[in-house]
Scaffold this motif. Sequence first.
Motif, PDB file in Angstrom:
ATOM      1  N   LEU A   1      58.399  65.293  33.225  1.00 41.34           N
ATOM      2  CA  LEU A   1      59.260  64.245  32.685  1.00 41.34           C
ATOM      3  C   LEU A   1      60.272  63.746  33.710  1.00 41.34           C
ATOM      4  N   HIS A   2      60.612  64.582  34.677  1.00 38.50           N
ATOM      5  CA  HIS A   2      61.497  64.055  35.706  1.00 38.50           C
ATOM      6  C   HIS A   2      60.784  63.890  37.044  1.00 38.50           C
ATOM      7  N   ASP A   3      59.494  63.594  36.959  1.00 40.30           N
ATOM      8  CA  ASP A   3      58.748  63.155  38.136  1.00 40.30           C
ATOM      9  C   ASP A   3      59.307  61.834  38.603  1.00 40.30           C
ATOM     10  N   GLU A   4      59.623  61.741  39.885  1.00 41.55           N
ATOM     11  CA  GLU A   4      60.110  60.445  40.350  1.00 41.55           C
ATOM     12  C   GLU A   4      58.968  59.570  40.864  1.00 41.55           C
ATOM     13  N   VAL A   5      57.741  60.020  40.638  1.00 42.66           N
ATOM     14  CA  VAL A   5      56.594  59.238  41.107  1.00 42.66           C
ATOM     15  C   VAL A   5      56.321  58.092  40.148  1.00 42.66           C
ATOM     16  N   GLU A   6      56.083  56.935  40.726  1.00 41.15           N
ATOM     17  CA  GLU A   6      55.821  55.767  39.895  1.00 41.15           C
ATOM     18  C   GLU A   6      54.469  55.913  39.204  1.00 41.15           C
ATOM     19  N   ARG A   7      54.366  55.307  38.058  1.00 41.96           N
ATOM     20  CA  ARG A   7      53.073  55.218  37.384  1.00 41.96           C
ATOM     21  C   ARG A   7      52.205  54.215  38.137  1.00 41.96           C
ATOM     22  N   LYS A   8      50.909  54.443  38.097  1.00 42.55           N
ATOM     23  CA  LYS A   8      49.993  53.493  38.719  1.00 42.55           C
ATOM     24  C   LYS A   8      49.099  52.889  37.646  1.00 42.55           C
ATOM     25  N   PHE A   9      49.063  51.571  37.566  1.00 45.07           N
ATOM     26  CA  PHE A   9      48.149  50.909  36.646  1.00 45.07           C
ATOM     27  C   PHE A   9      46.864  50.561  37.382  1.00 45.07           C
ATOM     28  N   VAL A  10      45.745  50.845  36.756  1.00 48.15           N
ATOM     29  CA  VAL A  10      44.453  50.428  37.301  1.00 48.15           C
ATOM     30  C   VAL A  10      43.882  49.427  36.310  1.00 48.15           C
ATOM     31  N   VAL A  11      43.572  48.234  36.810  1.00 48.19           N
ATOM     32  CA  VAL A  11      43.155  47.137  35.944  1.00 48.19           C
ATOM     33  C   VAL A  11      41.875  46.499  36.475  1.00 48.19           C
ATOM     34  N   LEU A  12      40.912  46.302  35.581  1.00 45.99           N
ATOM     35  CA  LEU A  12      39.703  45.546  35.903  1.00 45.99           C
ATOM     36  C   LEU A  12      39.542  44.471  34.827  1.00 45.99           C
ATOM     37  N   HIS A  13      38.972  43.336  35.225  1.00 43.45           N
ATOM     38  CA  HIS A  13      38.721  42.279  34.246  1.00 43.45           C
ATOM     39  C   HIS A  13      37.219  42.052  34.105  1.00 43.45           C
ATOM     40  N   LEU A  14      36.830  41.596  32.932  1.00 45.25           N
ATOM     41  CA  LEU A  14      35.451  41.207  32.653  1.00 45.25           C
ATOM     42  C   LEU A  14      35.503  39.784  32.133  1.00 45.25           C
ATOM     43  N   VAL A  15      34.912  38.862  32.849  1.00 43.70           N
ATOM     44  CA  VAL A  15      35.002  37.467  32.447  1.00 43.70           C
ATOM     45  C   VAL A  15      33.618  36.928  32.113  1.00 43.70           C
ATOM     46  N   GLY A  16      33.511  36.309  30.944  1.00 39.27           N
ATOM     47  CA  GLY A  16      32.224  35.752  30.512  1.00 39.27           C
ATOM     48  C   GLY A  16      31.729  34.715  31.493  1.00 39.27           C
ATOM     49  N   THR A  17      30.463  34.828  31.881  1.00 37.42           N
ATOM     50  CA  THR A  17      29.916  33.881  32.861  1.00 37.42           C
ATOM     51  C   THR A  17      29.282  32.680  32.161  1.00 37.42           C
ATOM     52  N   ALA A  18      28.964  32.843  30.873  1.00 35.54           N
ATOM     53  CA  ALA A  18      28.334  31.733  30.140  1.00 35.54           C
ATOM     54  C   ALA A  18      29.257  31.270  29.022  1.00 35.54           C
ATOM     55  N   GLY A  19      30.545  31.171  29.317  1.00 36.57           N
ATOM     56  CA  GLY A  19      31.495  30.759  28.283  1.00 36.57           C
ATOM     57  C   GLY A  19      32.177  31.956  27.662  1.00 36.57           C
ATOM     58  N   GLU A  20      32.831  31.718  26.541  1.00 38.56           N
ATOM     59  CA  GLU A  20      33.641  32.752  25.895  1.00 38.56           C
ATOM     60  C   GLU A  20      32.783  33.912  25.371  1.00 38.56           C
ATOM     61  N   LEU A  21      33.403  35.079  25.277  1.00 36.67           N
ATOM     62  CA  LEU A  21      32.756  36.237  24.663  1.00 36.67           C
ATOM     63  C   LEU A  21      33.094  36.214  23.176  1.00 36.67           C
ATOM     64  N   SER A  22      32.078  36.365  22.325  1.00 37.39           N
ATOM     65  CA  SER A  22      32.323  36.279  20.884  1.00 37.39           C
ATOM     66  C   SER A  22      32.684  37.645  20.311  1.00 37.39           C
ATOM     67  N   GLY A  23      33.467  37.617  19.244  1.00 34.14           N
ATOM     68  CA  GLY A  23      33.880  38.842  18.561  1.00 34.14           C
ATOM     69  C   GLY A  23      32.724  39.770  18.233  1.00 34.14           C
TER      70      GLY A  23
ATOM     71  N   ALA B   1      29.496  44.478  31.308  1.00 38.64           N
ATOM     72  CA  ALA B   1      29.134  43.252  32.029  1.00 38.64           C
ATOM     73  C   ALA B   1      27.678  42.891  31.750  1.00 38.64           C
ATOM     74  N   GLY B   2      26.820  43.907  31.753  1.00 39.17           N
ATOM     75  CA  GLY B   2      25.407  43.671  31.472  1.00 39.17           C
ATOM     76  C   GLY B   2      25.172  43.239  30.035  1.00 39.17           C
ATOM     77  N   LEU B   3      25.849  43.901  29.102  1.00 38.89           N
ATOM     78  CA  LEU B   3      25.652  43.603  27.678  1.00 38.89           C
ATOM     79  C   LEU B   3      26.234  42.245  27.286  1.00 38.89           C
ATOM     80  N   LEU B   4      27.313  41.849  27.951  1.00 40.49           N
ATOM     81  CA  LEU B   4      28.039  40.644  27.529  1.00 40.49           C
ATOM     82  C   LEU B   4      27.809  39.446  28.448  1.00 40.49           C
ATOM     83  N   ARG B   5      26.948  39.591  29.446  1.00 43.21           N
ATOM     84  CA  ARG B   5      26.781  38.542  30.462  1.00 43.21           C
ATOM     85  C   ARG B   5      28.149  38.133  30.992  1.00 43.21           C
ATOM     86  N   ALA B   6      28.799  39.097  31.611  1.00 46.07           N
ATOM     87  CA  ALA B   6      30.142  38.880  32.138  1.00 46.07           C
ATOM     88  C   ALA B   6      30.219  39.416  33.558  1.00 46.07           C
TER      89      ALA B   6
END
Length: 152
Positions: A6-28, A111-116
Amino acid sequence: SKHPALHDEVERKFVVLHLVGTAGELSGPAIEKACLSVPLRLGEMSIYHHHDGASGKVLFSVASMVEPGSFPVEEMDTFSTPGLTLFTQLPGARDGLEIYETMLKTGRQLAGLLRAELQDEHRNKLTGQMERHIAESIIEHRHRLKLARSRH
């Protein structure tokens, strides 16, 4: 006395990846189906989570790329989004590299399932070089964590 982490002075690291639809929007419905098969579970904050098989803790989460990021559980039939964001905060429930590998694997499956297209946090196509760069930054962060903990 407080837990040493709890008193670690080390910063948190966020790891972020995006998946973007290649054939338009991704549907619900497509998102629901893909997430179920990966497997991701809809949970806290109405976003999807990947749980560690052993501990049940969340390793990383998947949100809609559009604010506020949540999925409208009752209206997924009419929902769509330009893409998804996979993210985690280190230190996490497991070693950072393991979490990252799982995120990458899941991202590729989705990415494979959603064409993204899988992209980095700056929305550039995720290349092998960028994947290695992220892995190196995780190793470096882990090293800083160890140093900070050894000082207590």
